[in-house]
Design a protein around this motif. Sequence first.
Motif, PDB file in Angstrom:
ATOM      1  N   GLY A 101      -1.005   0.085  -6.776  1.00 26.83           N
ATOM      2  CA  GLY A 101      -1.096   1.128  -7.792  1.00 26.83           C
ATOM      3  C   GLY A 101      -2.495   1.641  -8.057  1.00 26.83           C
ATOM      4  O   GLY A 101      -2.661   2.669  -8.707  1.00 26.83           O
ATOM      5  N   ALA A 102      -3.531   0.948  -7.578  1.00 29.81           N
ATOM      6  CA  ALA A 102      -4.922   1.363  -7.823  1.00 29.81           C
ATOM      7  C   ALA A 102      -5.440   2.175  -6.641  1.00 29.81           C
ATOM      8  O   ALA A 102      -5.279   1.782  -5.488  1.00 29.81           O
ATOM      9  CB  ALA A 102      -5.811   0.140  -8.043  1.00 29.81           C
ATOM     10  N   VAL A 103      -6.065   3.319  -6.944  1.00 32.36           N
ATOM     11  CA  VAL A 103      -6.579   4.183  -5.876  1.00 32.36           C
ATOM     12  C   VAL A 103      -7.783   3.540  -5.198  1.00 32.36           C
ATOM     13  O   VAL A 103      -8.599   2.880  -5.848  1.00 32.36           O
ATOM     14  CB  VAL A 103      -6.948   5.575  -6.412  1.00 32.36           C
ATOM     15  CG1 VAL A 103      -5.727   6.324  -6.887  1.00 32.36           C
ATOM     16  CG2 VAL A 103      -7.972   5.471  -7.540  1.00 32.36           C
ATOM     17  N   LYS A 162       0.851  -1.193   0.000  1.00 28.78           N
ATOM     18  CA  LYS A 162       0.000   0.000   0.000  1.00 28.78           C
ATOM     19  C   LYS A 162       0.883   1.238   0.000  1.00 28.78           C
ATOM     20  O   LYS A 162       1.957   1.247   0.605  1.00 28.78           O
ATOM     21  CB  LYS A 162      -0.935   0.031   1.210  1.00 28.78           C
ATOM     22  CG  LYS A 162      -1.942  -1.110   1.259  1.00 28.78           C
ATOM     23  CD  LYS A 162      -2.879  -0.932   2.453  1.00 28.78           C
ATOM     24  CE  LYS A 162      -3.888  -2.079   2.538  1.00 28.78           C
ATOM     25  NZ  LYS A 162      -3.250  -3.349   2.900  1.00 28.78           N
ATOM     26  N   VAL A 163       0.432   2.274  -0.688  1.00 27.50           N
ATOM     27  CA  VAL A 163       1.140   3.556  -0.733  1.00 27.50           C
ATOM     28  C   VAL A 163       0.160   4.646  -0.317  1.00 27.50           C
ATOM     29  O   VAL A 163      -0.985   4.670  -0.781  1.00 27.50           O
ATOM     30  CB  VAL A 163       1.681   3.852  -2.150  1.00 27.50           C
ATOM     31  CG1 VAL A 163       2.254   5.267  -2.222  1.00 27.50           C
ATOM     32  CG2 VAL A 163       2.754   2.844  -2.535  1.00 27.50           C
ATOM     33  N   THR A 164       0.596   5.533   0.591  1.00 28.96           N
ATOM     34  CA  THR A 164      -0.226   6.685   0.958  1.00 28.96           C
ATOM     35  C   THR A 164       0.370   7.939   0.332  1.00 28.96           C
ATOM     36  O   THR A 164       1.587   8.056   0.183  1.00 28.96           O
ATOM     37  CB  THR A 164      -0.328   6.861   2.480  1.00 28.96           C
ATOM     38  OG1 THR A 164       0.992   6.892   3.043  1.00 28.96           O
ATOM     39  CG2 THR A 164      -1.125   5.733   3.101  1.00 28.96           C
ATOM     40  N   VAL A 165      -0.520   8.871  -0.057  1.00 31.00           N
ATOM     41  CA  VAL A 165      -0.108  10.095  -0.749  1.00 31.00           C
ATOM     42  C   VAL A 165      -0.641  11.292   0.027  1.00 31.00           C
ATOM     43  O   VAL A 165      -1.810  11.301   0.447  1.00 31.00           O
ATOM     44  CB  VAL A 165      -0.652  10.116  -2.194  1.00 31.00           C
ATOM     45  CG1 VAL A 165      -0.188  11.377  -2.922  1.00 31.00           C
ATOM     46  CG2 VAL A 165      -0.196   8.875  -2.955  1.00 31.00           C
ATOM     47  N   TYR A 166       0.201  12.314   0.201  1.00 31.77           N
ATOM     48  CA  TYR A 166      -0.154  13.514   0.967  1.00 31.77           C
ATOM     49  C   TYR A 166       0.139  14.713   0.064  1.00 31.77           C
ATOM     50  O   TYR A 166       1.300  15.026  -0.209  1.00 31.77           O
ATOM     51  CB  TYR A 166       0.661  13.598   2.253  1.00 31.77           C
ATOM     52  CG  TYR A 166       0.668  12.318   3.069  1.00 31.77           C
ATOM     53  CD1 TYR A 166      -0.141  12.177   4.193  1.00 31.77           C
ATOM     54  CD2 TYR A 166       1.473  11.231   2.699  1.00 31.77           C
ATOM     55  CE1 TYR A 166      -0.140  10.994   4.929  1.00 31.77           C
ATOM     56  CE2 TYR A 166       1.473  10.045   3.419  1.00 31.77           C
ATOM     57  CZ  TYR A 166       0.669   9.931   4.538  1.00 31.77           C
ATOM     58  OH  TYR A 166       0.662   8.768   5.248  1.00 31.77           O
ATOM     59  N   GLY A 167      -0.937  15.410  -0.421  1.00 31.03           N
ATOM     60  CA  GLY A 167      -0.756  16.470  -1.398  1.00 31.03           C
ATOM     61  C   GLY A 167      -1.124  17.855  -0.902  1.00 31.03           C
ATOM     62  O   GLY A 167      -1.802  18.027   0.114  1.00 31.03           O
TER      63      GLY A 167
END
Length: 443
Positions: free
Chosen positions: A434-436, A388-393
């Motif tokens: 890779g899938a949101v 899992k990958v978390t993204v902070y924008g």
Amino acid sequence: MQANHRKKLSAALAILMLSSQPVLASSLEATRSEAVQKKNSIRSNMAGTQSMISQTRGQVATVQAEIRALDAQITQVNIKIDQLNGEMQKLQAEIAQTKAELEAAKAELLEKKDLYAKRLRAMYIANDRGYLDILLDSTEATSIIGNARMIRSIATSDRELIDEINAKVKEIEEKQALLAEQEKQLAKKQAQARIERSNLEAANAQKTGYMNSLMSNLSAYEAQYDAMLRESDAIESQIANLDLSIQKAKEEESARIAKQRAAAEAARREKEAAARKASRSTGRTVSTRSASVNSAPAVSNDVVSYGEKATPEAKTGEFYWPVPGHHRITSPFGYRIHPILKYRKLHTGVDIGAPNGTPVVSAGSGTVIASRFMSGYGNCIMIDHGGKVTVYGHLSSRAVNPGQSVSAGETIGYVGSTGMSTGAHLHFEVRVNGAVQNPLNYL
């Protein structure tokens, strides 16, 4: 064709990301350029389809208004036909009554004529003997005169009664003729109203058929638009993954160059040391300066090493809540009209509203795989948690570097409004292979 392109792009991306050999950023950028061109082509087709959707919806609205107008006219004609039917029933009842009256008057006239004829025949047979007897039986002159008048009166009365009945029959016949003409005219109006209703119903059926055709076209256009939108979003996700791979490739290239330069610098120093040693043993001065080797350039670092630290909240799901103390969702996960681009687009995360500079914590333990400015994401951090990958924008600033290990709940940056943003908030994503995914399912 489009599905094959997506498969090829995904396969190329997987090979590039999983390859153990060094990957050149230039090859990844070429793949990214191809994906961007494909996305732009799809967006262009989407604009054309959206135009067709808008045009068809306008036609649907027009035809719906026409159908409503026809329905209203049909309703009015039906009311008119009901009124004419009521008038016809009333008129036919009056005609039936008049017919009965006429039959009764004719019967009465026939009866009176028959009675009058019988009297005349009896008087003729008796040769007026009955009247003579009446006169001879009269003893006085006044009686004779009175009886003669009575006889004349009876005959006159019979004639007047017959004349009266004849007049009544004529009157009824005239009324019957008038009612028959009225019935004829009313029937003509009924026929015209039915023809008008039939024409309106035919026009309504034609409009309804056209409406069904328009609705079928509209459904096809919307399905086509949604398919293109899903493909565009998939390519956009692939582009984001390529951005990560490009960043990683550039970092690996920089590390490789730095390693080569360090090795060259070490070799140069070793050569200079050997030359100095030889010079001391021979007493000669030997130039040990080799051709200059450029040292690796300093890497600029805009990551802050100071700032307020946040205390993570108690976990209620797999991950920590990324903005402790702030839980207002300003935009949920899912399709929406993009606030800046103004077209329907998948919102790949959730937006959490918070004041500028509010600390943001890592949702879980992991390794920072990106910490840089990323186009629409602005200042962005990506953390790999293993699968899992978390993204902070949209961060105002970042507090961690690529390759750094972070603990769950550790402060990694601060809320801002960088990139394509309309106000201070954190854009938070969760990606699985890779899938949101909807982040709220993991918080």
